[in-house]
Design a protein around this motif. Structure first.
Motif, PDB file in Angstrom:
ATOM      1  N   GLN A  72       0.825  -1.198   0.000  1.00  0.00           N
ATOM      2  CA  GLN A  72       0.000   0.000   0.000  1.00  0.00           C
ATOM      3  C   GLN A  72       0.861   1.251   0.000  1.00  0.00           C
ATOM      4  OE1 GLN A  72      -3.363   0.674   2.988  1.00  0.00           O
ATOM      5  NE2 GLN A  72      -1.845   2.182   3.692  1.00  0.00           N
ATOM      6  N   LEU A  73       0.449   2.230  -0.813  1.00  0.00           N
ATOM      7  CA  LEU A  73       1.102   3.537  -0.761  1.00  0.00           C
ATOM      8  C   LEU A  73       0.064   4.612  -1.035  1.00  0.00           C
ATOM      9  CD1 LEU A  73       1.290   4.341  -3.977  1.00  0.00           C
ATOM     10  CD2 LEU A  73       3.382   3.023  -3.906  1.00  0.00           C
ATOM     11  N   GLU A  74       0.418   5.837  -0.673  1.00  0.00           N
ATOM     12  CA  GLU A  74      -0.465   6.978  -0.871  1.00  0.00           C
ATOM     13  C   GLU A  74      -0.319   7.483  -2.289  1.00  0.00           C
ATOM     14  OE1 GLU A  74      -3.399   9.571   0.363  1.00  0.00           O
ATOM     15  OE2 GLU A  74      -2.391   8.171   1.715  1.00  0.00           O
ATOM     16  N   ASP A  75      -1.441   7.571  -3.008  1.00  0.00           N
ATOM     17  CA  ASP A  75      -1.452   8.052  -4.379  1.00  0.00           C
ATOM     18  C   ASP A  75      -2.234   9.362  -4.430  1.00  0.00           C
ATOM     19  OD1 ASP A  75      -1.008   8.085  -7.074  1.00  0.00           O
ATOM     20  OD2 ASP A  75      -1.934   6.143  -7.490  1.00  0.00           O
ATOM     21  N   LYS A  76      -2.114  10.079  -5.539  1.00  0.00           N
ATOM     22  CA  LYS A  76      -2.873  11.328  -5.667  1.00  0.00           C
ATOM     23  C   LYS A  76      -4.376  11.072  -5.655  1.00  0.00           C
ATOM     24  CE  LYS A  76      -2.680  11.283 -10.722  1.00  0.00           C
ATOM     25  NZ  LYS A  76      -2.277  12.036 -11.953  1.00  0.00           N
ATOM     26  N   ASP A  77      -4.772   9.837  -5.994  1.00  0.00           N
ATOM     27  CA  ASP A  77      -6.191   9.472  -6.007  1.00  0.00           C
ATOM     28  C   ASP A  77      -6.613   8.718  -4.754  1.00  0.00           C
ATOM     29  OD1 ASP A  77      -6.449  10.529  -8.608  1.00  0.00           O
ATOM     30  OD2 ASP A  77      -5.663   8.663  -9.452  1.00  0.00           O
ATOM     31  N   GLY A  78      -5.699   8.605  -3.786  1.00  0.00           N
ATOM     32  CA  GLY A  78      -6.020   7.872  -2.577  1.00  0.00           C
ATOM     33  C   GLY A  78      -5.025   6.756  -2.323  1.00  0.00           C
ATOM     34  N   LEU A  79      -5.395   5.800  -1.508  1.00  0.00           N
ATOM     35  CA  LEU A  79      -4.524   4.672  -1.211  1.00  0.00           C
ATOM     36  C   LEU A  79      -4.568   3.661  -2.364  1.00  0.00           C
ATOM     37  CD1 LEU A  79      -5.343   4.094   2.567  1.00  0.00           C
ATOM     38  CD2 LEU A  79      -3.316   5.188   1.591  1.00  0.00           C
ATOM     39  N   ARG A  80      -3.396   3.274  -2.841  1.00  0.00           N
ATOM     40  CA  ARG A  80      -3.287   2.339  -3.963  1.00  0.00           C
ATOM     41  C   ARG A  80      -2.605   1.067  -3.489  1.00  0.00           C
ATOM     42  NH1 ARG A  80      -3.451   2.475  -9.513  1.00  0.00           N
ATOM     43  NH2 ARG A  80      -3.765   4.744  -9.518  1.00  0.00           N
ATOM     44  N   LEU A  81      -3.061  -0.084  -3.994  1.00  0.00           N
ATOM     45  CA  LEU A  81      -2.433  -1.366  -3.700  1.00  0.00           C
ATOM     46  C   LEU A  81      -1.599  -1.780  -4.908  1.00  0.00           C
ATOM     47  CD1 LEU A  81      -2.319  -3.690  -1.559  1.00  0.00           C
ATOM     48  CD2 LEU A  81      -3.968  -4.884  -3.010  1.00  0.00           C
ATOM     49  N   LEU A  82      -0.325  -2.079  -4.662  1.00  0.00           N
ATOM     50  CA  LEU A  82       0.584  -2.507  -5.717  1.00  0.00           C
ATOM     51  C   LEU A  82       0.850  -4.000  -5.630  1.00  0.00           C
ATOM     52  CD1 LEU A  82       3.369   0.261  -5.689  1.00  0.00           C
ATOM     53  CD2 LEU A  82       1.296   0.165  -7.094  1.00  0.00           C
ATOM     54  N   LEU A  83       1.045  -4.614  -6.797  1.00  0.00           N
ATOM     55  CA  LEU A  83       1.553  -5.980  -6.846  1.00  0.00           C
ATOM     56  C   LEU A  83       3.029  -5.993  -6.506  1.00  0.00           C
ATOM     57  CD1 LEU A  83      -0.122  -7.126 -10.168  1.00  0.00           C
ATOM     58  CD2 LEU A  83      -0.475  -8.228  -7.960  1.00  0.00           C
ATOM     59  N   ASP A  84       3.492  -7.108  -5.984  1.00  0.00           N
ATOM     60  CA  ASP A  84       4.919  -7.334  -5.816  1.00  0.00           C
ATOM     61  C   ASP A  84       5.489  -7.709  -7.180  1.00  0.00           C
ATOM     62  OD1 ASP A  84       7.479  -8.133  -5.187  1.00  0.00           O
ATOM     63  OD2 ASP A  84       6.883  -9.627  -3.692  1.00  0.00           O
ATOM     64  N   PRO A  85       6.456  -6.947  -7.730  1.00  0.00           N
ATOM     65  CA  PRO A  85       7.039  -7.337  -9.021  1.00  0.00           C
ATOM     66  C   PRO A  85       7.632  -8.731  -8.999  1.00  0.00           C
ATOM     67  CG  PRO A  85       7.759  -5.139  -8.384  1.00  0.00           C
ATOM     68  CD  PRO A  85       7.067  -5.732  -7.196  1.00  0.00           C
TER      69      PRO A  85
END
Length: 657
Positions: A72-85
């Motif tokens: 999870q990280l803070e995005d300009k559109d809110g909290l975003r969930l990223l995949l693990d590369p």
């Protein structure tokens, strides 16, 4: 106690008896958090308290196989969930509704912790020599989806491809190596999602180490390993077509899955920090950047180590050696692979181009790499289908394209020769269509290659005209006989064994339907062609492979070769400019086995005078739909627009030419 178990390497999620280590290359986001998902519970957030350079990592007690996670990280559109590369599995088939927002990222496929325990049951790697290798380009779903004898639940899956019916089919046709279209996790491009289509071929990588969930019943990791194990059990290699030149994140404005937010330097950028699009897909992975190079090498070792993969075919492989606008055959990637104790033992096949500057590099890859030979494809199709009198070029290609691949470096530098590939017309469509018919793709027939070098033989598409059908079948035999008895590693498109038609679609990348699914309900002519081809493949193994070995390496000059006119005289310089009927003579040593190729490009029958000696065995005559046991001695009448391959072994021959 468990903080001491936290380690920066390896990257990704690594299990041990006490829990799991999570490690992520992430220089751009200080407040990123690990998110653990559990059924019917709120997600658990964990800080990545440890740091080593640009790597953030932590150890979590009690984690087991199957744990679903993300970042999870803070995005300009809110909290975003990223995949693990470095995710080694996904919990669902990736899909979203355009546009891909931060909110949608929480409903998207997620990373899964994997434990690689698997019973290989004592199976071993087939390790097929390159000169014996026969590549069959196969789509996991497409080749079995309509197979009538396979359990319907298994059709179109990893397990479907290794059923007894499929094993028997591959063995009947002498297939040594399956080259699978991408089976790494893939995401369809935004324009396809808007049209409710999918990227059927899979050339849009999401997570390099995760097998594509579409082809699994329950567990893609275990089922793909089972497929490889069963193919290996029967001596069949598995090569993965893999895409490292770009990722599914695309270019400016494309979706954000991982790399773009973790580290913008994964991709090639220009001076204005815009993505360089040397792949035609929006972005270009920069292998001069250490983290990019690391994940590519780690991915290759992952598939070889945990899945026993026998090799890779690299899509748009010039990108792997790209240093900005230039290609370097001595790039860090090539050097790293050449010294790697795991990777240097496997087959490495390059598609030797991309769409950027200095991108066309046929013949430019290092020793130990085989290359897809598009010059062979274009020359052979032009010769047989476009009536081009390119005899000199044709001769060069069937002799192994030694202008590009020195025979002194064979067999490890044998070219990969092909007539048809997944992109382009199938073999059946090459002889049935003059123009592409890609309207089903939704791009007004603008997509796909315009240079098909095909010929419909008088009628476009399907027909019941006997004369047209006869000419089409003969040309199919011409193309395949040329391919199988040329010097190189032959590559066959799997659906060509069934004479499958895509209705003239030469870019069926988004057709997850009957256009792409192999049609097993073949007619009498196509069944005859299948059996003819199986017999010819067996003859190649018996006859052609020893000639390839003999004409390879430092002792290649100990053998005989000559080009002759139909009257038996050696061709001169003028002959090469206009001749339509000629013969290639090959002999092993001074008195070993001999082969002759009688090639008649003209529209009238031509009588060939044969060298003196014992009788020649007819390996195949492409003017005939079945094989013969006939033998000939002094002359042979070659039908128009056809070829014959003759053979005699050393114990039959008394007089040499």
């Amino acid at each position: 106690m468990f903080a001491t178990l936290a380690q920066p390497f390896p990257l990704g999620a690594t299990l041990c008896d006490h829990g799991c280590n999570f490690s992520l290359h992430n220089p751009d986001n200080k407040n990123i958090k690990l998110v653990l998902f559990n059924d019917n519970q709120s997600p658990r957030l964990i800080s990545l308290d440890n740091q080593y350079g640009d790597i953030r990592y932590t150890f979590v007690e009690g984690i087991a196989e199957g744990q679903v996670y993300g970042y999870q990280l803070e995005d300009k559109d809110g909290l975003r969930l990223l995949l693990d590369p470095y995710a080694q599995a996904l919990n669902a088939t990736p899909h979203y509704v355009e546009p891909f927002t931060a909110e949608q990222s929480w409903e998207f496929a997620k990373s899964v912790v994997v434990k690689h325990d698997f019973d290989w049951q004592g199976t071993t790697l087939p390790q097929i020599p390159r000169e014996e290798t026969l590549l069959l380009e196969t789509h996991v779903k497409g080749f079995t989806k309509r197979h009538p004898e396979i359990d319907p639940a298994l059709r179109g899956t990893y397990l479907g491809l290794c059923q007894p019916e499929m094993i028997a089919f591959f063995k009947e046709h002498g297939i040594t190596t399956l080259q699978l279209l991408p089976v790494t996790s893939c995401m369809s491009e935004p324009h396809l999602l808007k049209m409710n289509k999918v990227n059927f071929w899979g050339y849009n990588s999401l997570c390099f180490m995760a097998p594509e969930p579409r082809y699994a019943l329950h567990d893609a990791v275990t089922e793909m390993k089972t497929m490889v194990r069963e193919l290996h059990r029967h001596g069949i290699e598995v090569i993965m077509d893999i895409v490292f030149n770009h990722t599914a994140e695309g270019g400016e404005g494309g979706p954000i899955f991982h790399f773009k937010r973790l580290d913008k330097h994964y991709y090639l950028q220009d001076g204005n920090k815009h993505y360089r699009n040397y792949t035609g897909c929006g972005n270009t992975v920069d292998l001069t950047y250490q983290p990019s190079l690391n994940i590519v090498l780690d991915t290759l070792r992952h598939w070889v180590t945990y899945y026993k993969i026998d090799g890779f075919r690299f899509d748009l492989a010039s990108t792997l050696g790209r240093e900005g606008d230039r290609f370097n055959t001595n790039s860090a990637f090539f050097k790293a692979v050449a010294q790697d104790p795991v990777l240097k033992q496997i087959k490495l096949i390059a598609e030797p181009w991309d769409v950027g500057p200095d991108g066309y590099q046929l013949g430019g890859f290092p020793r130990g790499w085989n290359e897809c030979n598009d010059k062979y494809r274009d020359t052979v199709k032009s010769y047989w289908l476009c009536k081009e009198n390119n005899t000199k070029e044709f001769a060069t290609r069937i002799m192994g394209s030694r202008d590009l691949f020195s025979a002194g470096k064979w067999p490890d530098k044998l070219p990969v020769n092909f007539i048809s590939y997944h992109d382009g017309f199938t073999l059946q469509d090459l002889v049935s269509y003059n123009q592409k018919h890609n309207h089903a793709n939704g791009e007004n027939n603008r997509d796909g290659h315009g240079d098909n070098r095909s010929y419909n033989h008088g009628m476009e598409g399907k027909t019941t005209n006997f004369a047209v059908l006869y000419r089409r079948e003969r040309q199919k035999r011409n193309l395949m006989a040329t391919l199988l008895f040329s010097f190189g590693m032959p590559h066959i498109l799997a659906v060509d064994l069934l004479s499958h038609t895509q209705g003239g679609n030469n870019n069926a990348y988004c057709q997850d339907n009957a256009i792409s699914w192999a049609d097993w309900a073949i007619n009498k002519d196509h069944d005859e062609f299948r059996h003819w081809l199986a017999t010819l493949i067996a003859a190649r193994k018996e006859i052609m492979v020893p000639f390839i070995r003999a004409f390879s390496g430092p002792k290649r000059g100990n053998h005989r070769i000559s080009w002759k006119r139909s009257d038996g005289h050696v061709m001169n310089g003028e002959d090469w400019q206009k001749i339509e009927a000629f013969a290639l003579f090959l002999g092993l040593r001074k008195d070993g086995a001999e082969m002759m190729f009688l090639i008649n490009h003209s529209t009238i029958p031509t009588r060939f005078r044969l060298p003196a000696g014992e009788r020649w065995r007819i390996v195949c005559d492409t003017s005939e739909g079945t094989h013969t046991t006939r033998q000939v001695q002094t002359t042979y009448m070659q039908s128009a627009q056809s070829m014959t391959i003759l053979y005699r072994d050393e114990c039959q021959t008394e007089t040499r030419t």
